[in-house]
Design a protein around this motif. Sequence first.
Motif, PDB file in Angstrom:
ATOM      1  N   ILE A 242       0.838  -1.203   0.000  1.00 32.19           N
ATOM      2  CA  ILE A 242       0.000   0.000   0.000  1.00 32.19           C
ATOM      3  C   ILE A 242       0.875   1.256   0.000  1.00 32.19           C
ATOM      4  O   ILE A 242       1.852   1.340   0.754  1.00 32.19           O
ATOM      5  CB  ILE A 242      -0.913  -0.013   1.246  1.00 32.19           C
ATOM      6  CG1 ILE A 242      -2.043  -1.014   1.026  1.00 32.19           C
ATOM      7  CG2 ILE A 242      -1.486   1.348   1.545  1.00 32.19           C
ATOM      8  CD1 ILE A 242      -2.963  -1.171   2.197  1.00 32.19           C
ATOM      9  N   VAL A 243       0.522   2.213  -0.848  1.00 31.13           N
ATOM     10  CA  VAL A 243       1.258   3.483  -0.905  1.00 31.13           C
ATOM     11  C   VAL A 243       1.031   4.247   0.407  1.00 31.13           C
ATOM     12  O   VAL A 243      -0.107   4.469   0.820  1.00 31.13           O
ATOM     13  CB  VAL A 243       0.791   4.330  -2.110  1.00 31.13           C
ATOM     14  CG1 VAL A 243       1.465   5.704  -2.112  1.00 31.13           C
ATOM     15  CG2 VAL A 243       1.082   3.591  -3.412  1.00 31.13           C
ATOM     16  N   LEU A 244       2.151   4.632   1.062  1.00 32.43           N
ATOM     17  CA  LEU A 244       2.066   5.326   2.354  1.00 32.43           C
ATOM     18  C   LEU A 244       2.325   6.826   2.227  1.00 32.43           C
ATOM     19  O   LEU A 244       1.842   7.609   3.034  1.00 32.43           O
ATOM     20  CB  LEU A 244       3.076   4.739   3.344  1.00 32.43           C
ATOM     21  CG  LEU A 244       2.910   3.258   3.711  1.00 32.43           C
ATOM     22  CD1 LEU A 244       4.041   2.825   4.630  1.00 32.43           C
ATOM     23  CD2 LEU A 244       1.564   3.005   4.374  1.00 32.43           C
ATOM     24  N   THR A 245       3.135   7.220   1.236  1.00 31.21           N
ATOM     25  CA  THR A 245       3.472   8.651   1.081  1.00 31.21           C
ATOM     26  C   THR A 245       3.313   9.061  -0.382  1.00 31.21           C
ATOM     27  O   THR A 245       3.484   8.243  -1.284  1.00 31.21           O
ATOM     28  CB  THR A 245       4.925   8.937   1.524  1.00 31.21           C
ATOM     29  OG1 THR A 245       5.827   8.157   0.716  1.00 31.21           O
ATOM     30  CG2 THR A 245       5.145   8.605   2.994  1.00 31.21           C
ATOM     31  N   GLN A 246       3.000  10.330  -0.588  1.00 31.48           N
ATOM     32  CA  GLN A 246       2.881  10.850  -1.954  1.00 31.48           C
ATOM     33  C   GLN A 246       4.268  10.895  -2.609  1.00 31.48           C
ATOM     34  O   GLN A 246       5.260  11.206  -1.949  1.00 31.48           O
ATOM     35  CB  GLN A 246       2.296  12.267  -1.922  1.00 31.48           C
ATOM     36  CG  GLN A 246       0.827  12.325  -1.585  1.00 31.48           C
ATOM     37  CD  GLN A 246      -0.059  11.826  -2.729  1.00 31.48           C
ATOM     38  OE1 GLN A 246       0.411  11.551  -3.822  1.00 31.48           O
ATOM     39  NE2 GLN A 246      -1.346  11.694  -2.465  1.00 31.48           N
ATOM     40  N   PRO A 247       4.366  10.583  -3.907  1.00 33.94           N
ATOM     41  CA  PRO A 247       5.662  10.653  -4.596  1.00 33.94           C
ATOM     42  C   PRO A 247       6.226  12.075  -4.593  1.00 33.94           C
ATOM     43  O   PRO A 247       5.491  13.031  -4.803  1.00 33.94           O
ATOM     44  CB  PRO A 247       5.342  10.200  -6.029  1.00 33.94           C
ATOM     45  CG  PRO A 247       4.048   9.449  -5.915  1.00 33.94           C
ATOM     46  CD  PRO A 247       3.292  10.082  -4.786  1.00 33.94           C
ATOM     47  N   VAL A 248       7.522  12.180  -4.320  1.00 34.61           N
ATOM     48  CA  VAL A 248       8.223  13.465  -4.425  1.00 34.61           C
ATOM     49  C   VAL A 248       9.437  13.245  -5.329  1.00 34.61           C
ATOM     50  O   VAL A 248       9.928  12.135  -5.464  1.00 34.61           O
ATOM     51  CB  VAL A 248       8.694  14.001  -3.043  1.00 34.61           C
ATOM     52  CG1 VAL A 248       7.514  14.353  -2.162  1.00 34.61           C
ATOM     53  CG2 VAL A 248       9.609  13.000  -2.339  1.00 34.61           C
TER      54      VAL A 248
END
Length: 205
Positions: A16-22
């Motif tokens: 599961i994606v936990l943080t927005q891509p930077v």
Amino acid sequence: MEEKGFETNSAILIGIVLTQPVVSHKSYGETFYCFSIGVDRKSGYRDMIQIIVSERLIWNVELGTGSLVEVLGQIRTYNEEQDGRNKLNVVVFAREFKLITEDPFPAHENKINLEGFICKKPIGRISPLGREICDIMLAVNRMYNKSDYIPCIAWGRNAGYAANLAVGTKIIITGRIQSREYRKRDEEGNVETKIAYEVSILKLE
């Protein structure tokens, strides 16, 4: 065509994606993004794994926190200077990336295959719970004469075996990439929680 080296270093993750891509960095005009995913173990513990992905793989993907994704790639390591000290960063570099939308959702997955050479003397020790463990630093070659130095940990019988292996021994391992929190006290006495990443070895030959 798969580049040579993919078979010596492969990672399959579903989580599961936990943080927005930077933005992580740019290379030859291509932008790469960094974000973390959570992969649940059967025990309920969630490993938080850093992913690096090219804009080419996600430009048309609505990637929000909570999205379930599948990542196929390789473990990469690099040194980063933090507070005047070198810190080894361990990430999974995505070669293929997929947003999972089908129902029912597949189970989380975390599978690593590595083939490389022991580059430091393995350190055998006993855990606080009395279990035999062994720390191994594995050098895995990739293209352009580069290598990734990947921290690995063996348990039980594998640990006893690995502790006696010489530097330069070639080994093949199957395992999982895991995150582990630890606390570190700085010179002023402040305690900071940090995360270490390593490959937990399930099979060693």
